[in-house]
Motif scaffolding. Structure first.
Motif, PDB file in Angstrom:
ATOM      1  N   GLY A   1       0.775  -1.063  -0.040  1.00  0.00           N
ATOM      2  CA  GLY A   1       0.019  -0.026   0.015  1.00  0.00           C
ATOM      3  C   GLY A   1       0.803   1.437   0.076  1.00  0.00           C
ATOM      4  N   ARG A   2       1.945   1.341   1.001  1.00  0.00           N
ATOM      5  CA  ARG A   2       2.709   2.582   0.620  1.00  0.00           C
ATOM      6  C   ARG A   2       3.579   2.757  -0.247  1.00  0.00           C
ATOM      7  NH1 ARG A   2       3.049   0.577   6.459  1.00  0.00           N
ATOM      8  NH2 ARG A   2       4.850  -0.732   5.956  1.00  0.00           N
ATOM      9  N   ALA A   3       4.125   1.656  -0.793  1.00  0.00           N
ATOM     10  CA  ALA A   3       4.758   1.728  -2.201  1.00  0.00           C
ATOM     11  C   ALA A   3       4.210   2.306  -3.137  1.00  0.00           C
ATOM     12  CB  ALA A   3       5.416   0.269  -2.476  1.00  0.00           C
ATOM     13  N   THR A   4       2.774   1.792  -3.389  1.00  0.00           N
ATOM     14  CA  THR A   4       1.926   2.237  -4.299  1.00  0.00           C
ATOM     15  C   THR A   4       1.462   3.561  -4.212  1.00  0.00           C
ATOM     16  OG1 THR A   4       1.369  -0.412  -4.639  1.00  0.00           O
ATOM     17  CG2 THR A   4      -0.128   1.488  -5.456  1.00  0.00           C
ATOM     18  N   VAL A   5       1.078   4.028  -2.931  1.00  0.00           N
ATOM     19  CA  VAL A   5       0.794   5.315  -2.588  1.00  0.00           C
ATOM     20  C   VAL A   5       1.815   6.438  -3.183  1.00  0.00           C
ATOM     21  CG1 VAL A   5       0.422   7.403  -1.059  1.00  0.00           C
ATOM     22  CG2 VAL A   5      -0.899   5.023  -0.794  1.00  0.00           C
ATOM     23  N   THR A   6       3.142   5.958  -2.899  1.00  0.00           N
ATOM     24  CA  THR A   6       4.467   6.718  -3.520  1.00  0.00           C
ATOM     25  C   THR A   6       4.528   6.531  -4.728  1.00  0.00           C
ATOM     26  OG1 THR A   6       5.273   6.386  -1.056  1.00  0.00           O
ATOM     27  CG2 THR A   6       6.683   7.374  -2.955  1.00  0.00           C
ATOM     28  N   ALA A   7       4.759   5.492  -5.348  1.00  0.00           N
ATOM     29  CA  ALA A   7       5.044   5.323  -6.513  1.00  0.00           C
ATOM     30  C   ALA A   7       3.974   6.032  -7.725  1.00  0.00           C
ATOM     31  CB  ALA A   7       5.288   3.924  -7.153  1.00  0.00           C
ATOM     32  N   LEU A   8       2.806   5.729  -7.321  1.00  0.00           N
ATOM     33  CA  LEU A   8       1.605   6.316  -8.276  1.00  0.00           C
ATOM     34  C   LEU A   8       1.169   7.409  -8.072  1.00  0.00           C
ATOM     35  CD1 LEU A   8       1.901   3.084  -9.196  1.00  0.00           C
ATOM     36  CD2 LEU A   8      -0.772   3.207  -9.486  1.00  0.00           C
ATOM     37  N   GLN A   9       1.579   8.153  -6.944  1.00  0.00           N
ATOM     38  CA  GLN A   9       1.282   9.420  -6.392  1.00  0.00           C
ATOM     39  C   GLN A   9      -0.129   9.327  -6.319  1.00  0.00           C
ATOM     40  OE1 GLN A   9       3.353  12.644  -8.367  1.00  0.00           O
ATOM     41  NE2 GLN A   9       5.330  11.276  -8.688  1.00  0.00           N
ATOM     42  N   LEU A  10      -0.811   8.679  -5.340  1.00  0.00           N
ATOM     43  CA  LEU A  10      -2.174   8.444  -5.205  1.00  0.00           C
ATOM     44  C   LEU A  10      -2.719   9.696  -4.579  1.00  0.00           C
ATOM     45  CD1 LEU A  10      -2.520   4.615  -4.603  1.00  0.00           C
ATOM     46  CD2 LEU A  10      -2.611   5.976  -6.951  1.00  0.00           C
ATOM     47  N   ASN A  11      -2.021  10.642  -4.108  1.00  0.00           N
ATOM     48  CA  ASN A  11      -2.445  11.900  -3.372  1.00  0.00           C
ATOM     49  C   ASN A  11      -2.127  13.009  -4.208  1.00  0.00           C
ATOM     50  OD1 ASN A  11      -3.885  10.674  -1.207  1.00  0.00           O
ATOM     51  ND2 ASN A  11      -2.028   9.945  -0.414  1.00  0.00           N
ATOM     52  N   ARG A  12      -1.842  12.783  -5.554  1.00  0.00           N
ATOM     53  CA  ARG A  12      -1.558  14.090  -6.453  1.00  0.00           C
ATOM     54  C   ARG A  12      -2.628  15.321  -6.241  1.00  0.00           C
ATOM     55  NH1 ARG A  12      -1.892   9.466  -9.561  1.00  0.00           N
ATOM     56  NH2 ARG A  12      -3.683   9.840 -10.804  1.00  0.00           N
ATOM     57  N   ASN A  13      -1.875  16.309  -6.353  1.00  0.00           N
ATOM     58  CA  ASN A  13      -2.942  17.627  -6.141  1.00  0.00           C
ATOM     59  C   ASN A  13      -4.262  17.421  -6.632  1.00  0.00           C
ATOM     60  OD1 ASN A  13      -1.418  19.082  -4.287  1.00  0.00           O
ATOM     61  ND2 ASN A  13      -0.572  20.470  -6.019  1.00  0.00           N
ATOM     62  N   GLY A  14      -4.479  17.224  -8.127  1.00  0.00           N
ATOM     63  CA  GLY A  14      -5.696  17.170  -8.816  1.00  0.00           C
ATOM     64  C   GLY A  14      -6.520  16.198  -8.172  1.00  0.00           C
ATOM     65  N   LEU A  15      -6.312  15.041  -7.597  1.00  0.00           N
ATOM     66  CA  LEU A  15      -6.832  13.978  -7.075  1.00  0.00           C
ATOM     67  C   LEU A  15      -7.364  14.578  -5.571  1.00  0.00           C
ATOM     68  CD1 LEU A  15      -5.195  10.830  -7.548  1.00  0.00           C
ATOM     69  CD2 LEU A  15      -6.994  11.226  -8.727  1.00  0.00           C
ATOM     70  N   VAL A  16      -6.667  15.169  -5.063  1.00  0.00           N
ATOM     71  CA  VAL A  16      -7.028  15.871  -3.569  1.00  0.00           C
ATOM     72  C   VAL A  16      -8.143  16.687  -3.949  1.00  0.00           C
ATOM     73  CG1 VAL A  16      -6.062  17.190  -1.777  1.00  0.00           C
ATOM     74  CG2 VAL A  16      -4.974  15.225  -2.376  1.00  0.00           C
ATOM     75  N   HIS A  17      -7.944  17.590  -4.856  1.00  0.00           N
ATOM     76  CA  HIS A  17      -9.037  18.677  -4.757  1.00  0.00           C
ATOM     77  C   HIS A  17     -10.408  18.061  -5.569  1.00  0.00           C
ATOM     78  CE1 HIS A  17      -6.047  21.684  -4.209  1.00  0.00           C
ATOM     79  NE2 HIS A  17      -5.550  21.447  -5.361  1.00  0.00           N
ATOM     80  N   LEU A  18     -10.313  16.883  -6.409  1.00  0.00           N
ATOM     81  CA  LEU A  18     -11.303  16.307  -6.621  1.00  0.00           C
ATOM     82  C   LEU A  18     -12.042  15.614  -5.635  1.00  0.00           C
ATOM     83  CD1 LEU A  18     -13.178  15.329  -9.198  1.00  0.00           C
ATOM     84  CD2 LEU A  18     -11.796  13.491  -9.422  1.00  0.00           C
ATOM     85  N   ARG A  19     -11.381  14.968  -4.942  1.00  0.00           N
ATOM     86  CA  ARG A  19     -11.943  14.157  -3.574  1.00  0.00           C
ATOM     87  C   ARG A  19     -12.746  15.147  -2.903  1.00  0.00           C
ATOM     88  NH1 ARG A  19      -6.298  11.175  -2.880  1.00  0.00           N
ATOM     89  NH2 ARG A  19      -6.857   9.837  -4.548  1.00  0.00           N
ATOM     90  N   ARG A  20     -12.107  16.314  -2.582  1.00  0.00           N
ATOM     91  CA  ARG A  20     -12.724  17.415  -1.773  1.00  0.00           C
ATOM     92  C   ARG A  20     -13.943  17.880  -2.293  1.00  0.00           C
ATOM     93  NH1 ARG A  20      -7.972  20.700  -0.306  1.00  0.00           N
ATOM     94  NH2 ARG A  20      -7.620  19.342   1.334  1.00  0.00           N
ATOM     95  N   VAL A  21     -14.088  18.057  -3.562  1.00  0.00           N
ATOM     96  CA  VAL A  21     -15.393  18.543  -4.064  1.00  0.00           C
ATOM     97  C   VAL A  21     -16.545  17.366  -4.406  1.00  0.00           C
ATOM     98  CG1 VAL A  21     -16.265  19.324  -6.422  1.00  0.00           C
ATOM     99  CG2 VAL A  21     -14.223  20.273  -5.765  1.00  0.00           C
ATOM    100  N   LEU A  22     -15.852  16.330  -4.590  1.00  0.00           N
ATOM    101  CA  LEU A  22     -16.862  15.000  -4.583  1.00  0.00           C
ATOM    102  C   LEU A  22     -17.463  14.864  -3.327  1.00  0.00           C
ATOM    103  CD1 LEU A  22     -15.240  12.801  -7.321  1.00  0.00           C
ATOM    104  CD2 LEU A  22     -17.155  14.235  -7.624  1.00  0.00           C
TER     105      LEU A  22
END
Ligand SMILES: [Zn+2]
Length: 130
Positions: free
Chosen positions: A98-119
Motif C-alpha cells: 500500500g505504501r509503495a503504491t501510494v508513493t510510486a503512483l502518487q495517489l495523493n496528487r494535487n488534482g486527485l485531492v481537489h477532486l476528492r474534496r469537491v466530490l
C-alpha cells in the motif's frame, strides 16, 4: 473492464465520469515484462495512475526503503492495502504494498485531492469498496 471496475480507477479510486481524460486499460504486469493481454492482467486506470505506474511492478516502501510489490488489482483487495484519511481526502498505505503504491503512483496528487474534496461535498466520495 470498465464494468468490473465500476467506472473507477482501480488504483486511486477516482471516478471516470468526473475525469476530463478518458481512462486507460492498463497492463498490471507490463507487456515488456511478459504480461499477457488477458483479463487477469488488465486494470482500469486513470491517465495519472497509468503514467506513474508505467512499467513498474515494484517500488520502495517509504517506511522501510525496501522494495515491495505494487498493488495488484486482480490479486489484492484495495481495502487491505489502503484506507482513506479521516476526511477522505488522502489515501493512506496500510501495508508495504500500500505504501509503495501510494508513493510510486502518487495517489495523493494535487488534482486527485481537489477532486476528492469537491466530490465529498456532493456526497459522491468516497466510493463504495468492492
Ligand atoms: Zn488513478
Amino acid at each position: 473492464m470498465t464494468e468490473r471496475a465500476a467506472g473507477y480507477c482501480e488504483y486511486c479510486r477516482c471516478p471516470a465520469k468526473y475525469s476530463a481524460q478518458s481512462f486507460a486499460i492498463e497492463h498490471i504486469v507490463p507487456r515488456q515484462a511478459g504480461g499477457p493481454t488477458v483479463s487477469d492482467n488488465l486494470a482500469l486506470a486513470c491517465q495519472g495512475c497509468n503514467a506513474h505506474k508505467a512499467t513498474k511492478t515494484m517500488a520502495a516502501d517509504p517506511a522501510t526503503n525496501r522494495l515491495a510489490p505494487l498493488y495488484h488489482p486482480r490479486q489484492d483487495r484495495w481495502r487491505e492495502h489502503f484506507a482513506w484519511s479521516e476526511d477522505f481526502i488522502e489515501i493512506i498505505g496500510l501495508t508495504p504494498t500500500g505504501r509503495a503504491t501510494v508513493t510510486a503512483l502518487q495517489l495523493n496528487r494535487n488534482g486527485l485531492v481537489h477532486l476528492r474534496r469537491v466530490l465529498y461535498l456532493v456526497e459522491a466520495h468516497p466510493p463504495v469498496e468492492p
